[in-house]
Design an enzyme around this catalytic site. Structure first.
Site, PDB file in Angstrom:
ATOM      1  N   HIS A   1      44.935  44.900  41.910  1.00  0.00           N
ATOM      2  CA  HIS A   1      46.363  44.222  41.503  1.00  0.00           C
ATOM      3  C   HIS A   1      47.236  45.493  41.766  1.00  0.00           C
ATOM      4  O   HIS A   1      48.468  45.448  40.959  1.00  0.00           O
ATOM      5  CB  HIS A   1      46.261  43.902  39.813  1.00  0.00           C
ATOM      6  CG  HIS A   1      45.339  42.588  39.899  1.00  0.00           C
ATOM      7  ND1 HIS A   1      44.673  42.377  38.503  1.00  0.00           N
ATOM      8  CD2 HIS A   1      44.738  41.795  40.663  1.00  0.00           C
ATOM      9  CE1 HIS A   1      43.860  41.330  38.693  1.00  0.00           C
ATOM     10  NE2 HIS A   1      44.180  40.958  40.150  1.00  0.00           N
TER      11      HIS A   1
ATOM     12  N   THR B   1      43.417  50.749  26.629  1.00  0.00           N
ATOM     13  CA  THR B   1      44.007  50.447  25.358  1.00  0.00           C
ATOM     14  C   THR B   1      44.012  51.878  24.345  1.00  0.00           C
ATOM     15  O   THR B   1      44.952  52.021  23.724  1.00  0.00           O
ATOM     16  CB  THR B   1      43.227  49.285  24.560  1.00  0.00           C
ATOM     17  OG1 THR B   1      41.897  49.483  24.426  1.00  0.00           O
ATOM     18  CG2 THR B   1      43.716  47.866  25.331  1.00  0.00           C
TER      19      THR B   1
ATOM     20  N   ASP C   1      47.595  51.233  35.992  1.00  0.00           N
ATOM     21  CA  ASP C   1      48.103  52.326  35.579  1.00  0.00           C
ATOM     22  C   ASP C   1      47.933  53.635  35.921  1.00  0.00           C
ATOM     23  O   ASP C   1      48.319  54.650  35.526  1.00  0.00           O
ATOM     24  CB  ASP C   1      47.673  52.238  33.811  1.00  0.00           C
ATOM     25  CG  ASP C   1      46.160  52.212  33.724  1.00  0.00           C
ATOM     26  OD1 ASP C   1      45.361  52.614  34.830  1.00  0.00           O
ATOM     27  OD2 ASP C   1      45.651  51.710  32.811  1.00  0.00           O
TER      28      ASP C   1
ATOM     29  N   CYS D   1      65.567  48.568  55.326  1.00  0.00           N
ATOM     30  CA  CYS D   1      65.288  47.391  56.320  1.00  0.00           C
ATOM     31  C   CYS D   1      65.658  46.107  55.978  1.00  0.00           C
ATOM     32  O   CYS D   1      65.752  44.954  56.564  1.00  0.00           O
ATOM     33  CB  CYS D   1      63.677  47.230  56.541  1.00  0.00           C
ATOM     34  SG  CYS D   1      62.587  46.240  55.209  1.00  0.00           S
TER      35      CYS D   1
ATOM     36  N   SER E   1      38.361  40.875  30.473  1.00  0.00           N
ATOM     37  CA  SER E   1      38.022  39.515  29.795  1.00  0.00           C
ATOM     38  C   SER E   1      37.361  38.684  31.301  1.00  0.00           C
ATOM     39  O   SER E   1      36.663  37.617  30.999  1.00  0.00           O
ATOM     40  CB  SER E   1      39.347  38.804  29.266  1.00  0.00           C
ATOM     41  OG  SER E   1      40.383  38.725  30.699  1.00  0.00           O
TER      42      SER E   1
ATOM     43  N   ASP F   1      33.298  49.439  21.024  1.00  0.00           N
ATOM     44  CA  ASP F   1      34.442  50.033  21.596  1.00  0.00           C
ATOM     45  C   ASP F   1      33.979  50.801  22.987  1.00  0.00           C
ATOM     46  O   ASP F   1      33.105  51.384  22.992  1.00  0.00           O
ATOM     47  CB  ASP F   1      34.878  50.905  20.520  1.00  0.00           C
ATOM     48  CG  ASP F   1      36.279  51.759  21.135  1.00  0.00           C
ATOM     49  OD1 ASP F   1      37.245  51.234  21.144  1.00  0.00           O
ATOM     50  OD2 ASP F   1      35.972  52.945  21.412  1.00  0.00           O
ATOM     51  N   ILE F   2      34.691  50.662  24.020  1.00  0.00           N
ATOM     52  CA  ILE F   2      34.531  51.270  25.362  1.00  0.00           C
ATOM     53  C   ILE F   2      34.469  52.864  25.218  1.00  0.00           C
ATOM     54  O   ILE F   2      33.585  53.277  25.555  1.00  0.00           O
ATOM     55  CB  ILE F   2      35.603  50.952  26.224  1.00  0.00           C
ATOM     56  CG1 ILE F   2      35.528  49.323  26.568  1.00  0.00           C
ATOM     57  CG2 ILE F   2      35.583  51.594  27.451  1.00  0.00           C
ATOM     58  CD1 ILE F   2      36.867  48.930  27.277  1.00  0.00           C
TER      59      ILE F   2
ATOM     60  N   ASN G   1      32.577  44.898  26.726  1.00  0.00           N
ATOM     61  CA  ASN G   1      33.905  44.446  26.504  1.00  0.00           C
ATOM     62  C   ASN G   1      33.723  43.769  24.914  1.00  0.00           C
ATOM     63  O   ASN G   1      32.885  43.336  24.393  1.00  0.00           O
ATOM     64  CB  ASN G   1      34.333  43.119  27.178  1.00  0.00           C
ATOM     65  CG  ASN G   1      35.674  42.945  27.148  1.00  0.00           C
ATOM     66  OD1 ASN G   1      36.457  43.616  27.500  1.00  0.00           O
ATOM     67  ND2 ASN G   1      36.019  41.740  26.766  1.00  0.00           N
TER      68      ASN G   1
ATOM     69  N   CYS H   1      58.380  45.979  54.615  1.00  0.00           N
ATOM     70  CA  CYS H   1      57.986  46.953  55.574  1.00  0.00           C
ATOM     71  C   CYS H   1      57.066  47.823  54.891  1.00  0.00           C
ATOM     72  O   CYS H   1      56.435  48.749  55.579  1.00  0.00           O
ATOM     73  CB  CYS H   1      59.321  47.788  56.100  1.00  0.00           C
ATOM     74  SG  CYS H   1      59.995  49.086  55.206  1.00  0.00           S
TER      75      CYS H   1
HETATM   76  P1  NAD Z   1      42.293  41.195  29.627  1.00  0.00           P
HETATM   77  O1  NAD Z   1      43.760  41.943  28.760  1.00  0.00           O
HETATM   78  O2  NAD Z   1      42.287  39.894  30.088  1.00  0.00           O
HETATM   79  O3  NAD Z   1      41.084  41.653  29.095  1.00  0.00           O
HETATM   80  C1  NAD Z   1      40.934  43.031  28.282  1.00  0.00           C
HETATM   81  C2  NAD Z   1      39.509  43.010  27.525  1.00  0.00           C
HETATM   82  O4  NAD Z   1      39.464  44.094  26.982  1.00  0.00           O
HETATM   83  C3  NAD Z   1      39.718  42.103  26.269  1.00  0.00           C
HETATM   84  O5  NAD Z   1      38.927  41.006  26.645  1.00  0.00           O
HETATM   85  C4  NAD Z   1      39.682  42.805  25.250  1.00  0.00           C
HETATM   86  O6  NAD Z   1      38.821  42.245  24.252  1.00  0.00           O
HETATM   87  C5  NAD Z   1      39.010  44.155  25.720  1.00  0.00           C
HETATM   88  N1  NAD Z   1      39.262  45.398  24.850  1.00  0.00           N
HETATM   89  C6  NAD Z   1      40.363  46.129  24.852  1.00  0.00           C
HETATM   90  N2  NAD Z   1      40.377  47.106  24.326  1.00  0.00           N
HETATM   91  C7  NAD Z   1      38.884  47.269  24.121  1.00  0.00           C
HETATM   92  C8  NAD Z   1      38.327  48.484  23.550  1.00  0.00           C
HETATM   93  N3  NAD Z   1      38.747  49.547  23.122  1.00  0.00           N
HETATM   94  N4  NAD Z   1      36.908  48.580  23.704  1.00  0.00           N
HETATM   95  C9  NAD Z   1      36.168  47.320  24.164  1.00  0.00           C
HETATM   96  N5  NAD Z   1      37.013  46.343  24.756  1.00  0.00           N
HETATM   97  C10 NAD Z   1      38.298  46.356  24.591  1.00  0.00           C
HETATM   98  O7  NAD Z   1      42.482  42.485  30.911  1.00  0.00           O
HETATM   99  P2  NAD Z   1      42.054  42.322  32.366  1.00  0.00           P
HETATM  100  O8  NAD Z   1      40.686  41.566  32.373  1.00  0.00           O
HETATM  101  O9  NAD Z   1      42.163  43.485  33.025  1.00  0.00           O
HETATM  102  O10 NAD Z   1      43.188  41.256  33.059  1.00  0.00           O
HETATM  103  C11 NAD Z   1      44.257  41.521  32.736  1.00  0.00           C
HETATM  104  C12 NAD Z   1      45.301  41.725  34.048  1.00  0.00           C
HETATM  105  O11 NAD Z   1      46.378  42.492  33.749  1.00  0.00           O
HETATM  106  C13 NAD Z   1      44.497  42.659  34.928  1.00  0.00           C
HETATM  107  O12 NAD Z   1      44.700  42.170  36.021  1.00  0.00           O
HETATM  108  C14 NAD Z   1      45.709  44.064  35.314  1.00  0.00           C
HETATM  109  O13 NAD Z   1      46.360  43.841  36.382  1.00  0.00           O
HETATM  110  C15 NAD Z   1      46.599  43.647  34.253  1.00  0.00           C
HETATM  111  N6  NAD Z   1      47.041  44.751  33.045  1.00  0.00           N
HETATM  112  C16 NAD Z   1      46.996  45.995  33.405  1.00  0.00           C
HETATM  113  C17 NAD Z   1      46.912  46.975  32.408  1.00  0.00           C
HETATM  114  C18 NAD Z   1      46.626  48.263  32.655  1.00  0.00           C
HETATM  115  O14 NAD Z   1      46.901  48.847  33.943  1.00  0.00           O
HETATM  116  N7  NAD Z   1      46.337  49.097  31.953  1.00  0.00           N
HETATM  117  C19 NAD Z   1      47.378  46.424  31.000  1.00  0.00           C
HETATM  118  C20 NAD Z   1      47.534  45.354  30.943  1.00  0.00           C
HETATM  119  C21 NAD Z   1      47.366  44.282  31.839  1.00  0.00           C
HETATM  120 ZN    ZN Z   2      61.437  47.750  53.936  1.00  0.00          ZN
END
Ligand code: NAD
Ligand code: ZN
Length: 253
Positions: free
Chosen positions: A126, A33, A109, A162, A201, A242-243, A225, A137
């Site tokens: 994913h 994020t 991403d 294909c 989450s 914050d992460i 988280n 294919c």
């Molecule tokens: P989710 O959206 O369900 O959960 C994200 C979690 O991160 C939330 O609980 C939120 O509170 C927390 N969060 C967000 N920013 C934060 C920060 N700066 N500091 C601390 N915590 C923070 O995401 P998920 O569990 O990955 O599941 C969602 C699905 O969506 C995944 O399977 C993924 O494939 C897909 N997805 C991927 C992306 C990406 O590639 N960046 C983006 C959106 C969704």
């Molecule tokens: Zn193909």
């Protein structure tokens, strides 16, 4: 234990990371994020705007496929501009230091690869949205030529030599999980001594079972988280800060 503040969180992380031999990060949308890519479940996240297109609809309906490509091209600028954040850089530092054999991610991403982790050491549960593939294919396709034809030819849908249907290389709802990636993630989970769940989450199954599997096999479990998760009670350390703030001290250049 839930860390009371950022300082306690960083101290706790230092202890656990410092004493671990084999750390496996398990990451979700929250780590990206700060890179400008919205997560799914936070307010303003992708789902609050668009209902996901299930896999069977994608297969059955040309209009669903057109809508999927429209959405994908609409967010291309966001993905193209995104650079690895502090969380990605910290995990890449642990990887370079030899403490992390491989990373397991739910993200699509490509930012772990962009942070310097070798592609074969990023286990993508994913898939990856930065390219496309034929569903029959497996042939890989780059997005740019697909976009050019889609936009200049009245939303022409790509198809494979294909005859198969082309889709971004991601796993949609209702689509089967990539078997190799799942097996590798399970193996990493059972062999690690510390699992770091970062920015997930932990509600999307079967991916969410990976951190739990590590804990059951004797590893320590850290959950970083902002929001509580259902697994917090099993964690050795819960960080609700914050992460980027929590992981920045672990970045080594
Ligand atoms: P989710 O959206 O369900 O959960 C994200 C979690 O991160 C939330 O609980 C939120 O509170 C927390 N969060 C967000 N920013 C934060 C920060 N700066 N500091 C601390 N915590 C923070 O995401 P998920 O569990 O990955 O599941 C969602 C699905 O969506 C995944 O399977 C993924 O494939 C897909 N997805 C991927 C992306 C990406 O590639 N960046 C983006 C959106 C969704
Ligand atoms: Zn193909």
């Amino acid at each position: 234990m839930i860390a009371a503040d950022l300082e306690t969180a960083i101290d706790g992380l230092r202890d656990l990371i410092g004493s671990a031999q084999r750390i496996v990060p398990f990451t979700g949308a929250g780590i990206s994020t700060e890179c400008g890519i919205p997560d799914f479940r936070s307010p303003g996240g992708v789902w609050t705007k668009n209902r996901p297109i299930p896999f069977d609809e994608y297969l059955a309906s040309e209009e669903a496929r057109r809508e999927a490509w429209r959405r994908r091209f609409n967010i291309e600028a966001t993905f193209a501009q995104a650079k690895p954040g502090r969380g990605h850089l910290a995990l890449a530092s642990l990887y370079r230091a030899g403490q992390v054999p491989a990373l397991v991610t739910q993200n699509i991403d490509n930012l772990h690869q962009a942070s310097g982790v070798a592609p074969q050491d990023v286990v993508e549960l994913h898939g990856n949205t930065t390219y496309a593939a034929c569903l029959d294919c497996g042939q890989r396709y780059e997005l740019e030529p697909i976009r050019a034809r889609f936009e200049s030819n009245d939303e022409e849908l790509p198809d494979c030599d294909c005859g198969g249907i082309i889709k971004t290389a991601t796993i949609s709802f209702g689509q089967s999980m990539p078997g190799d990636a799942m097996r590798r993630a399970q193996q990493l989970a059972t062999e690690c001594d510390l699992l770091l769940a970062v920015g997930s989450s932990l509600v999307v199954w079967p991916a969410a079972g990976i951190p739990l599997m590590a804990k059951r096999n004797g590893a320590r479990l850290v959950i970083i988280n902002r929001e509580p998760t259902e697994f917090d009670e099993f964690a050795d350390l819960v960080v609700r800060n914050d992460i980027g703030d929590a992981l920045a001290p672990f970045i080594r250049h």
